[in-house]
Design an enzyme around this catalytic site. Structure first.
Site, short mmCIF file in Angstrom:
data_model
loop_
_atom_site.label_atom_id
_atom_site.label_comp_id
_atom_site.label_asym_id
_atom_site.label_seq_id
_atom_site.Cartn_x
_atom_site.Cartn_y
_atom_site.Cartn_z
N GLU A 84 9.48 32.37 34.78
CA GLU A 84 8.17 32.87 34.36
C GLU A 84 8.13 33.19 32.87
O GLU A 84 9.14 33.58 32.29
CB GLU A 84 7.82 34.13 35.15
CG GLU A 84 7.60 33.84 36.62
CD GLU A 84 7.16 35.07 37.40
OE1 GLU A 84 6.40 34.90 38.36
OE2 GLU A 84 7.58 36.19 37.06
N CYS A 98 6.23 35.67 25.60
CA CYS A 98 7.48 36.29 26.05
C CYS A 98 8.20 35.25 26.92
O CYS A 98 7.69 34.85 27.97
CB CYS A 98 7.14 37.54 26.87
SG CYS A 98 8.57 38.34 27.58
N CYS A 105 18.92 37.02 36.39
CA CYS A 105 19.81 37.68 35.42
C CYS A 105 21.04 38.18 36.16
O CYS A 105 20.96 38.60 37.31
CB CYS A 105 19.08 38.86 34.77
SG CYS A 105 20.04 39.68 33.47
N CYS A 109 20.22 45.47 36.28
CA CYS A 109 19.76 46.81 35.91
C CYS A 109 18.91 47.36 37.05
O CYS A 109 18.12 46.63 37.66
CB CYS A 109 18.96 46.77 34.62
SG CYS A 109 19.91 46.16 33.22
N CYS A 112 14.93 46.80 37.15
CA CYS A 112 14.36 45.53 36.70
C CYS A 112 14.20 44.54 37.85
O CYS A 112 15.15 44.26 38.58
CB CYS A 112 15.27 44.93 35.63
SG CYS A 112 14.75 43.31 35.05
N GLY A 155 16.33 37.30 32.12
CA GLY A 155 17.64 36.91 31.62
C GLY A 155 18.14 37.69 30.42
O GLY A 155 17.38 38.36 29.75
N GLU A 156 19.43 37.60 30.21
CA GLU A 156 20.06 38.26 29.06
C GLU A 156 20.35 37.20 28.00
O GLU A 156 21.24 36.36 28.19
CB GLU A 156 21.34 38.97 29.52
CG GLU A 156 22.26 39.43 28.40
CD GLU A 156 21.57 40.20 27.28
OE1 GLU A 156 20.87 41.19 27.56
OE2 GLU A 156 21.72 39.80 26.11
N SER A 187 15.71 40.51 22.55
CA SER A 187 16.09 41.79 23.15
C SER A 187 17.37 41.61 23.97
O SER A 187 17.45 40.71 24.81
CB SER A 187 14.97 42.30 24.05
OG SER A 187 15.40 43.46 24.75
N SER A 210 17.95 47.26 24.44
CA SER A 210 17.48 48.04 25.59
C SER A 210 18.45 49.20 25.78
O SER A 210 19.51 49.02 26.36
CB SER A 210 17.47 47.17 26.84
OG SER A 210 16.49 46.18 26.71
N LEU A 211 18.09 50.37 25.29
CA LEU A 211 19.01 51.50 25.36
C LEU A 211 18.81 52.28 26.66
O LEU A 211 19.72 52.45 27.46
CB LEU A 211 18.83 52.40 24.13
CG LEU A 211 19.91 53.45 23.95
CD1 LEU A 211 21.26 52.83 23.65
CD2 LEU A 211 19.52 54.43 22.85
N HIS A 212 17.61 52.81 26.82
CA HIS A 212 17.16 53.45 28.07
C HIS A 212 17.85 54.75 28.48
O HIS A 212 17.36 55.43 29.38
CB HIS A 212 17.23 52.48 29.26
CG HIS A 212 16.52 51.17 29.00
ND1 HIS A 212 15.44 51.05 28.16
CD2 HIS A 212 16.73 49.93 29.50
CE1 HIS A 212 15.03 49.80 28.13
NE2 HIS A 212 15.80 49.09 28.93
N ASN A 291 7.18 50.09 34.62
CA ASN A 291 6.24 49.31 35.44
C ASN A 291 6.83 49.16 36.84
O ASN A 291 7.97 48.75 36.97
CB ASN A 291 6.06 47.91 34.85
CG ASN A 291 5.27 47.94 33.57
OD1 ASN A 291 4.19 48.51 33.51
ND2 ASN A 291 5.81 47.35 32.53
N CYS A 339 6.71 44.01 31.41
CA CYS A 339 8.16 44.16 31.20
C CYS A 339 8.86 44.47 32.50
O CYS A 339 8.50 45.41 33.20
CB CYS A 339 8.45 45.31 30.25
SG CYS A 339 7.99 45.01 28.57
N1 SAH Z 1 17.59 41.16 29.32
C1 SAH Z 1 17.09 41.60 28.09
C2 SAH Z 1 15.71 41.07 27.77
C3 SAH Z 1 14.67 41.08 28.89
S1 SAH Z 1 14.08 42.60 29.52
C4 SAH Z 1 17.10 43.11 28.01
O1 SAH Z 1 17.33 43.74 29.03
O2 SAH Z 1 16.90 43.62 26.91
C5 SAH Z 1 12.80 43.16 28.44
C6 SAH Z 1 12.60 44.68 28.45
O3 SAH Z 1 11.90 45.14 29.64
C7 SAH Z 1 13.93 45.43 28.44
O4 SAH Z 1 13.92 46.48 27.53
C8 SAH Z 1 14.00 45.91 29.88
O5 SAH Z 1 14.88 46.95 30.00
C9 SAH Z 1 12.56 46.26 30.16
N2 SAH Z 1 12.29 46.47 31.60
C10 SAH Z 1 13.01 46.05 32.66
N3 SAH Z 1 12.46 46.46 33.82
C11 SAH Z 1 11.35 47.17 33.50
C12 SAH Z 1 10.32 47.83 34.25
N4 SAH Z 1 10.35 47.83 35.57
N5 SAH Z 1 9.32 48.45 33.58
C13 SAH Z 1 9.28 48.39 32.21
N6 SAH Z 1 10.20 47.76 31.45
C14 SAH Z 1 11.23 47.16 32.08
FE1 SF4 Z 2 18.73 41.50 33.02
FE2 SF4 Z 2 17.32 42.68 31.03
FE3 SF4 Z 2 16.54 42.89 33.62
FE4 SF4 Z 2 18.74 44.16 32.81
S1 SF4 Z 2 16.62 44.53 32.09
S2 SF4 Z 2 18.52 42.95 34.72
S3 SF4 Z 2 19.57 42.70 31.32
S4 SF4 Z 2 16.61 41.02 32.40
#
Ligand code: SAH
Ligand code: SF4
Length: 359
Positions: A84, A98, A105, A109, A112, A155-156, A187, A210-212, A291, A339
């Site tokens: 997608e 995007c 992936c 996480c 995600c 994906g990463e 990212s 992506s620190l979080h 989200n 996201c």
């Molecule tokens: N894999 C890479 C790039 C794709 S994710 C990464 O993790 O950075 C793009 C962004 O969306 C990241 O910062 C990710 O942590 C965030 N993300 C993942 N799940 C989410 C959710 N449920 N709500 C909002 N942002 C989310």
């Molecule tokens: Fe993969 Fe990024 Fe989702 Fe983590 S947030 S599972 S690295 S796509």
């Protein structure tokens, strides 16, 4: 189109060197959508190429339009894998695509949807670029163009470094799509060797991390990759990236209600940033509101968006500690295009979180 297949076919057909550039301009700059439309080359050559090179590596399966104007496209690859991509039309006139860099992936996480999907395979550079071309062709019909590309879909990116790099070079190619490097952002979840390689590239492409979470314990729970590259490896790599490139780093911080959104977490985040001179000098925290996602078995969400009051208190601490921050406007949540919601064909879950303004 796969640029290497094109090159091989032109060699096989004993074409002069200028043909390659001619076709490159037609496909990646002028956005032609078939060999037939490349009308500045002889008909016989068009027919031969059609036989030898698939014009598209992706086929569109479905497209969904959000009430906010964003569009999510679901594509199938030639081997029938679903991916997608999303087009985000910002109010300032920018048109951001995007893109996904992998189908699924590996990193899983907790929050995600892509992670829940599992991993199928990395995408080729042409599959990455074609996600952009698809939207570029559609926008062209309206007299608009793609102004920015973010590698923030499924994906990463740094677990598919070579293909991501080639996709960036193709998008940036003056004889091709010709998108400025400063308009491209990648990212990463924090793959340290990838960050080091990215820092050494001779380009102006933007990096987001992506620190979080500001401490290892919580970050390892949310993002298992933190066990491989914990903060004491990640942060120095980011510091070195800024020192070397002098480019602004975006620190993505996904706010999960009750988990990482307390004022204590905000202070810990400020402490972390203050411990790294370059990160403090040239980074901006991008606050992302969670989200909702469903996992493949349709289980209810383990996470929720932060309360508006927590969000405000978090932001207040960042202000006090003189940390630069912005809030990410969310697009496409009604079509699972926001996201973290990209996940092939999973269905959206109804958003039960408190209503939050988007910026
Ligand atoms: N894999 C890479 C790039 C794709 S994710 C990464 O993790 O950075 C793009 C962004 O969306 C990241 O910062 C990710 O942590 C965030 N993300 C993942 N799940 C989410 C959710 N449920 N709500 C909002 N942002 C989310
Ligand atoms: Fe993969 Fe990024 Fe989702 Fe983590 S947030 S599972 S690295 S796509």
């Amino acid at each position: 189109m796969d640029i290497e297949k094109l090159q091989a076919a032109l060699t096989e057909l004993r074409q002069p060197a200028y043909r390659f550039k001619q076709i490159k301009l037609a496909v990646w700059r002028d956005l032609k959508d078939s060999f037939d439309a490349v009308d500045n080359i002889p008909l016989s050559l068009r027919q031969n190429l059609e036989r030898l090179v698939p014009f598209d590596e992706l086929v569109l399966r479905t497209e969904q339009q959000s009430v906010d104007g964003s569009v999510k496209a679901l594509f199938g690859t030639r081997d029938n894998v679903s991916i997608e991509s999303v087009l985000i039309p910002y109010g300032d006139g920018t048109r951001t695509v995007c893109v996904s860099t992998e189908a699924g992936c590996q990193l899983n996480c907790a929050f995600c949807a892509t992670g829940h999907l599992g991993f199928t395979r990395v995408l080729t550079s042409s599959e990455i670029v074609e996600q952009v071309l698809y939207f570029a062709r559609a926008l062209k019909l309206k007299g608009e163009r793609v102004t920015n590309v973010v590698f923030m879909g499924e994906g990463e990116p740094f677990l598919n470094y070579d293909n991501v790099k080639n996709a960036i070079l193709l998008l940036n190619d003056k004889d091709g799509f010709n998108l400025g490097q400063r308009r491209i952002s990648v990212s990463t979840s924090g793959i340290v060797p990838g960050i080091e390689r990215f820092a050494a590239e001779d380009w102006q492409v933007n990096l987001a991390i992506s620190l979080h979470a500001p401490v290892n314990g919580l970050r390892s729970i949310l993002m298992p990759i933190n066990r491989t590259y914990p903060l004491e490896q990640l942060m120095p790599a980011l510091d070195a990236y800024i020192a070397r490139t002098n480019r602004k780093l975006m620190i993505e911080y996904l706010l999960l209600g009750g988990l990482n959104d307390s004022t204590r977490n905000a202070d810990a985040l400020a402490d972390l940033i203050h411990s790294y001179k370059e990160v403090l000098r040239l980074s901006v925290v991008n606050l992302i509101i969670y989200n909702p996602v469903t996992d493949s078995s349709g289980h209810p969400d383990r996470f929720k968006a932060p309360r508006l009051s927590s969000l405000r208190a978090f932001e207040e601490i960042l202000n006090k500690r003189e940390i630069a921050w912005t809030r990410r406007a969310s697009f496409g949540s009604d079509i699972s295009g926001a996201c973290g919601q990209l996940a092939g064909e999973l269905t959206p879950k109804k958003d039960q979180s408190e209503d939050l303004p988007s910026s």
